[in-house]
Write a protein that holds these residues in place. Structure first.
Motif, PDB file in Angstrom:
ATOM      1  N   THR A   1       1.364 -14.134   3.682  1.00 30.08           N
ATOM      2  CA  THR A   1       1.940 -13.060   4.491  1.00 30.08           C
ATOM      3  C   THR A   1       1.106 -11.790   4.366  1.00 30.08           C
ATOM      4  OG1 THR A   1       4.160 -13.983   4.239  1.00 30.08           O
ATOM      5  CG2 THR A   1       4.018 -11.664   4.854  1.00 30.08           C
ATOM      6  N   ILE A   2       0.706 -11.471   3.145  1.00 29.61           N
ATOM      7  CA  ILE A   2      -0.128 -10.284   2.913  1.00 29.61           C
ATOM      8  C   ILE A   2      -1.453 -10.413   3.655  1.00 29.61           C
ATOM      9  CG2 ILE A   2      -1.479  -9.064   1.147  1.00 29.61           C
ATOM     10  CD1 ILE A   2       0.894  -9.613  -0.786  1.00 29.61           C
ATOM     11  N   VAL A   3      -2.081 -11.571   3.540  1.00 27.49           N
ATOM     12  CA  VAL A   3      -3.366 -11.793   4.212  1.00 27.49           C
ATOM     13  C   VAL A   3      -3.207 -11.636   5.724  1.00 27.49           C
ATOM     14  CG1 VAL A   3      -5.128 -13.529   4.735  1.00 27.49           C
ATOM     15  CG2 VAL A   3      -4.347 -13.214   2.381  1.00 27.49           C
ATOM     16  N   SER A   4      -2.146 -12.188   6.269  1.00 28.51           N
ATOM     17  CA  SER A   4      -1.907 -12.076   7.716  1.00 28.51           C
ATOM     18  C   SER A   4      -1.757 -10.620   8.138  1.00 28.51           C
ATOM     19  CB  SER A   4      -0.653 -12.852   8.115  1.00 28.51           C
ATOM     20  OG  SER A   4      -0.860 -14.223   7.949  1.00 28.51           O
TER      21      SER A   4
ATOM     22  N   GLU B   1      -5.126  -8.938   8.006  1.00 28.72           N
ATOM     23  CA  GLU B   1      -6.034  -9.407   9.057  1.00 28.72           C
ATOM     24  C   GLU B   1      -5.738  -8.778  10.412  1.00 28.72           C
ATOM     25  OE1 GLU B   1      -7.438 -13.798   7.480  1.00 28.72           O
ATOM     26  OE2 GLU B   1      -5.712 -13.689   8.819  1.00 28.72           O
ATOM     27  N   THR B   2      -4.506  -8.358  10.634  1.00 26.62           N
ATOM     28  CA  THR B   2      -4.179  -7.742  11.922  1.00 26.62           C
ATOM     29  C   THR B   2      -4.841  -6.381  12.072  1.00 26.62           C
ATOM     30  OG1 THR B   2      -2.180  -6.624  11.140  1.00 26.62           O
ATOM     31  CG2 THR B   2      -1.919  -8.873  12.007  1.00 26.62           C
ATOM     32  N   GLY B   3      -5.078  -5.711  10.945  1.00 27.46           N
ATOM     33  CA  GLY B   3      -5.704  -4.398  10.997  1.00 27.46           C
ATOM     34  C   GLY B   3      -4.753  -3.289  11.396  1.00 27.46           C
ATOM     35  N   ASP B   4      -3.474  -3.603  11.535  1.00 29.50           N
ATOM     36  CA  ASP B   4      -2.480  -2.612  11.947  1.00 29.50           C
ATOM     37  C   ASP B   4      -1.773  -1.979  10.754  1.00 29.50           C
ATOM     38  OD1 ASP B   4      -3.045  -3.142  14.594  1.00 29.50           O
ATOM     39  OD2 ASP B   4      -1.461  -4.644  14.781  1.00 29.50           O
TER      40      ASP B   4
ATOM     41  N   GLU C   1      -3.818   3.344   3.121  1.00 28.04           N
ATOM     42  CA  GLU C   1      -3.142   3.373   1.821  1.00 28.04           C
ATOM     43  C   GLU C   1      -2.294   2.121   1.621  1.00 28.04           C
ATOM     44  OE1 GLU C   1      -3.024   5.865   4.061  1.00 28.04           O
ATOM     45  OE2 GLU C   1      -4.224   7.412   3.086  1.00 28.04           O
ATOM     46  N   ASP C   2      -1.608   1.708   2.680  1.00 29.86           N
ATOM     47  CA  ASP C   2      -0.787   0.500   2.605  1.00 29.86           C
ATOM     48  C   ASP C   2      -1.659  -0.742   2.444  1.00 29.86           C
ATOM     49  OD1 ASP C   2       1.493   2.043   2.893  1.00 29.86           O
ATOM     50  OD2 ASP C   2       1.615   1.721   5.062  1.00 29.86           O
TER      51      ASP C   2
END
Length: 71
Positions: free
Chosen positions: A16-19, A22-25, A29-30
């Motif tokens: 989930t974190i990787v996804s 990967e979106t770049g949105d 900081e997050d």
């Protein structure tokens, strides 16, 4: 009750974190915080796999003692 997550739960959280990353949105900081969390989860997954591997390379002898297999 234990707060320790299963291997599968940790793997799902890492995916989930990787996804999300990967979106770049994700704000910078997050993204950094998520990356750090992902690295911690990754290390936990690696530790769990290493322990499983160490368990699997042992063979029980007839007297109940464990002997490491040749790898």
């Amino acid at each position: 009750m234990s707060d320790k997550k299963t291997f599968e739960e940790n793997l799902q959280e890492l995916e989930t974190i990787v996804s999300r990353l990967e979106t770049g949105d994700v704000a910078l900081e997050d993204a950094i915080a998520e990356f750090q969390k992902g690295m911690l989860i990754s290390k936990e997954l690696q530790r769990t796999l290493k322990e499983a591997e160490e368990t699997l390379v042992k063979v029980m002898q007839a007297d109940g003692t464990e002997v490491e297999m040749d790898t």
